[in-house]
Design an enzyme around this catalytic site. Structure first.
Site, PDB file in Angstrom:
ATOM      1  N   LYS A  36     -29.097  79.031  75.384  1.00  0.00           N
ATOM      2  CA  LYS A  36     -28.451  78.022  76.436  1.00  0.00           C
ATOM      3  C   LYS A  36     -27.503  78.482  77.314  1.00  0.00           C
ATOM      4  O   LYS A  36     -26.841  79.361  76.978  1.00  0.00           O
ATOM      5  CB  LYS A  36     -28.214  76.738  75.892  1.00  0.00           C
ATOM      6  CG  LYS A  36     -27.187  76.653  74.624  1.00  0.00           C
ATOM      7  CD  LYS A  36     -26.917  75.547  74.041  1.00  0.00           C
ATOM      8  CE  LYS A  36     -25.700  75.537  72.985  1.00  0.00           C
ATOM      9  NZ  LYS A  36     -25.379  74.177  72.426  1.00  0.00           N
ATOM     10  N   ARG A 132     -23.378  62.576  67.693  1.00  0.00           N
ATOM     11  CA  ARG A 132     -23.569  63.022  69.007  1.00  0.00           C
ATOM     12  C   ARG A 132     -25.074  62.772  69.539  1.00  0.00           C
ATOM     13  O   ARG A 132     -25.182  61.977  70.377  1.00  0.00           O
ATOM     14  CB  ARG A 132     -23.337  64.188  69.316  1.00  0.00           C
ATOM     15  CG  ARG A 132     -23.370  64.909  70.620  1.00  0.00           C
ATOM     16  CD  ARG A 132     -23.221  66.583  70.625  1.00  0.00           C
ATOM     17  NE  ARG A 132     -23.860  67.414  69.820  1.00  0.00           N
ATOM     18  CZ  ARG A 132     -23.666  68.650  69.945  1.00  0.00           C
ATOM     19  NH1 ARG A 132     -22.765  69.435  70.436  1.00  0.00           N
ATOM     20  NH2 ARG A 132     -24.539  69.485  69.280  1.00  0.00           N
ATOM     21  N   HIS A 161     -26.196  69.375  62.651  1.00  0.00           N
ATOM     22  CA  HIS A 161     -25.020  70.136  63.340  1.00  0.00           C
ATOM     23  C   HIS A 161     -23.716  69.766  62.659  1.00  0.00           C
ATOM     24  O   HIS A 161     -23.306  68.695  62.634  1.00  0.00           O
ATOM     25  CB  HIS A 161     -24.975  69.972  64.674  1.00  0.00           C
ATOM     26  CG  HIS A 161     -24.497  71.053  65.593  1.00  0.00           C
ATOM     27  ND1 HIS A 161     -24.927  72.098  65.932  1.00  0.00           N
ATOM     28  CD2 HIS A 161     -23.122  71.169  65.893  1.00  0.00           C
ATOM     29  CE1 HIS A 161     -24.174  72.935  66.732  1.00  0.00           C
ATOM     30  NE2 HIS A 161     -23.104  72.277  66.550  1.00  0.00           N
ATOM     31  N   ARG A 217     -28.637  79.251  63.277  1.00  0.00           N
ATOM     32  CA  ARG A 217     -29.052  79.096  64.764  1.00  0.00           C
ATOM     33  C   ARG A 217     -27.757  79.988  65.349  1.00  0.00           C
ATOM     34  O   ARG A 217     -26.426  79.477  65.158  1.00  0.00           O
ATOM     35  CB  ARG A 217     -28.499  77.528  65.138  1.00  0.00           C
ATOM     36  CG  ARG A 217     -30.057  76.648  65.080  1.00  0.00           C
ATOM     37  CD  ARG A 217     -29.817  75.232  65.508  1.00  0.00           C
ATOM     38  NE  ARG A 217     -28.554  74.449  65.036  1.00  0.00           N
ATOM     39  CZ  ARG A 217     -28.388  73.771  64.153  1.00  0.00           C
ATOM     40  NH1 ARG A 217     -29.319  73.757  63.338  1.00  0.00           N
ATOM     41  NH2 ARG A 217     -27.325  73.013  64.021  1.00  0.00           N
ATOM     42  N   TYR A 265      -0.550  79.402  95.821  1.00  0.00           N
ATOM     43  CA  TYR A 265      -0.542  78.123  96.190  1.00  0.00           C
ATOM     44  C   TYR A 265       0.636  77.420  95.632  1.00  0.00           C
ATOM     45  O   TYR A 265       0.764  77.836  94.323  1.00  0.00           O
ATOM     46  CB  TYR A 265      -1.822  77.376  96.110  1.00  0.00           C
ATOM     47  CG  TYR A 265      -2.842  77.844  97.005  1.00  0.00           C
ATOM     48  CD1 TYR A 265      -2.601  77.501  98.420  1.00  0.00           C
ATOM     49  CD2 TYR A 265      -3.931  78.585  96.494  1.00  0.00           C
ATOM     50  CE1 TYR A 265      -3.811  77.773  99.206  1.00  0.00           C
ATOM     51  CE2 TYR A 265      -5.009  78.735  97.530  1.00  0.00           C
ATOM     52  CZ  TYR A 265      -4.816  78.655  98.754  1.00  0.00           C
ATOM     53  OH  TYR A 265      -5.795  79.064  99.779  1.00  0.00           O
ATOM     54  N   CYS A 312      -6.356  81.752  92.376  1.00  0.00           N
ATOM     55  CA  CYS A 312      -6.989  81.121  93.663  1.00  0.00           C
ATOM     56  C   CYS A 312      -8.621  81.111  93.638  1.00  0.00           C
ATOM     57  O   CYS A 312      -9.237  81.723  92.454  1.00  0.00           O
ATOM     58  CB  CYS A 312      -6.546  81.869  94.997  1.00  0.00           C
ATOM     59  SG  CYS A 312      -4.856  81.951  95.107  1.00  0.00           S
ATOM     60  N   ASP A 314     -10.876  82.935  95.058  1.00  0.00           N
ATOM     61  CA  ASP A 314     -11.279  84.231  94.981  1.00  0.00           C
ATOM     62  C   ASP A 314     -10.730  85.272  94.764  1.00  0.00           C
ATOM     63  O   ASP A 314     -10.983  86.419  94.842  1.00  0.00           O
ATOM     64  CB  ASP A 314     -11.846  84.545  96.422  1.00  0.00           C
ATOM     65  CG  ASP A 314     -12.729  83.472  97.166  1.00  0.00           C
ATOM     66  OD1 ASP A 314     -13.859  83.223  96.507  1.00  0.00           O
ATOM     67  OD2 ASP A 314     -12.394  82.917  97.937  1.00  0.00           O
TER      68      ASP A 314
END
Length: 387
Positions: A36, A132, A161, A217, A265, A312, A314
């Site tokens: 997944k 869940r 699980h 799993r 920043y 930041c 990038d």
């Protein structure tokens, strides 16, 4: 693309090694590879065929479209979708030969009364304490029988699980395993596919797992990771999991920040003295966590150095020390810094600095980050600025 501004390296030889290690640990159970979230950020289009070539014959994904992608990639084995199906998806399940998860009484009723071209293989998800998804463990026997009587469903598997497999001594592990064992004793005919353990359970609860489980799993373990970091300073005997993923970024700018000036920043970091700072071409837009700001380190020319200022979108900045230091003098535009790899900092380190888990860091790796797949060991960044 080893010279890209930022790139991830995925060691396919280590992936195959981890399959071997997990398969050995799991015997007599087989592996069910969990793919997944784009194979936990490692790139399912390369990882899935490699796992099939390595002999893995069962797979699990979170959502229907992930399962269809596996079939389009030529994956032939069992594919289990962990999310509950909806009525309008059932034709896609049968068309692509997928296994469905029965996660509630409404889902069980829907499957039992569906009109399908062929019986749909289904695995009953048993809620033994995670709360869940899943049928309550007290209801499973009834629905196992009812689904076996329905012509639209082939009730073939059952699973649960464990909520605290990463905490081996937690009492909930014993409670869940006892409830699941009680359920198994009530099922007739016996399931053809029983699975309980994930990577953590296989690593830490192996002696307490059902001896007749058909599958383990394996998710994060395929990629050389567990929720609990392996002890450091212990030689790899060949039986340890090996991290598959590493991440590096290029130095695109260097400059001296005067004493008393701030970086990035929010002006959260102030230079205590004249400091040489390198700017790296990576940020949270690439999946590196902003939450690591003020805590993270990178490896540059074999030396661990702290990030300074906020990460930041990038870019991020690294303290190289005094402008006259050997590292500052040696570092130039085009060099590469390691954000994480097996030698450190590790993915576990980045997760700790970000107050999260390594799963999240790997899964957040952005699509814009090129993945470079290789068998051969990468050249050390400390040696010549490449990876």
């Amino acid at each position: 693309m080893p010279n890209a501004a930022v790139h991830a390296t995925i060691r396919t030889d280590r992936l195959r090694h981890n399959v071997h290690v997990l398969r050995t640990r799991a015997r007599p159970s087989a592996l069910m590879a969990v793919l997944k979230a784009d194979a936990y950020g490692h790139g399912v289009r390369t990882v899935a065929p490699l796992l099939q070539e390595a002999g893995v014959q069962a797979f699990a994904v979170a959502r229907l479209h992930e399962a269809i992608t596996l079939r389009q990639l030529g994956i032939e084995g069992l594919i289990l979708v962990l999310a509950p199906p909806t009525s309008d998806e059932l034709s896609a399940y049968t068309a692509h030969r997928l296994h469905a998860s029965v996660t509630s009484v409404p889902v069980a009723r829907m499957l039992a009364t569906a009109t399908l071209d062929a019986p749909l293989p289904a695995h009953l998800n048993v809620d033994t304490g995670m709360h869940r998804l899943g049928l309550n463990y007290t209801d499973v026997s009834t629905w196992w029988t009812r689904l076996h009587q329905a012509s639209s469903v082939e009730a073939t598997g059952i699973y649960t699980h464990l909520a605290t497999a990463d905490t081996p001594d937690h009492p909930l592990n014993a409670t869940q395993l006892e409830r699941f064992a009680d359920v198994l004793r009530t099922l007739h005919p016996a399931p053809a596919a029983v699975h309980v353990a994930n990577t953590d359970a296989l690593s830490h609860l192996s002696t307490r797992l059902p001896p007749d489980a058909h599958y383990v799993r394996a998710g994060l373990g395929l990629y050389g990771l567990t929720s609990i970091p392996a002890p450091t300073g212990i030689a790899d005997s060949g039986h340890a999991l090996r991290p598959v993923l590493s991440l590096s970024a290029r130095v695109i700018h260097t400059h001296t920040v005067p004493e008393g000036e701030t970086v990035s920043y929010g002006a959260q970091w102030t230079a205590p003295r004249a400091t040489q700072v390198a700017t790296l071409s990576i940020g949270y837009g690439d999946g590196y966590p902003r939450a690591a700001s003020g805590h993270a380190h990178v490896r540059l020319h074999g030396t661990l150095r702290p990030m300074v200022g906020r990460v930041c979108m990038d870019l991020c900045m690294v303290d190289l020390g005094s402008p006259t230091s050997a590292l500052a003098q040696r570092t130039s535009v085009g060099d590469r810094a390691v954000l994480f790899d097996a030698a450190g900092p590790t993915l576990h380190d980045v997760a700790r600095w970000s107050d999260t888990i390594p799963y999240e860091i790997a899964c957040q790796l952005a699509p814009r980050v090129p993945r470079h797949y290789c068998d051969a060991p990468a050249t050390s960044v400390a040696d010549n600025g490449t990876i």
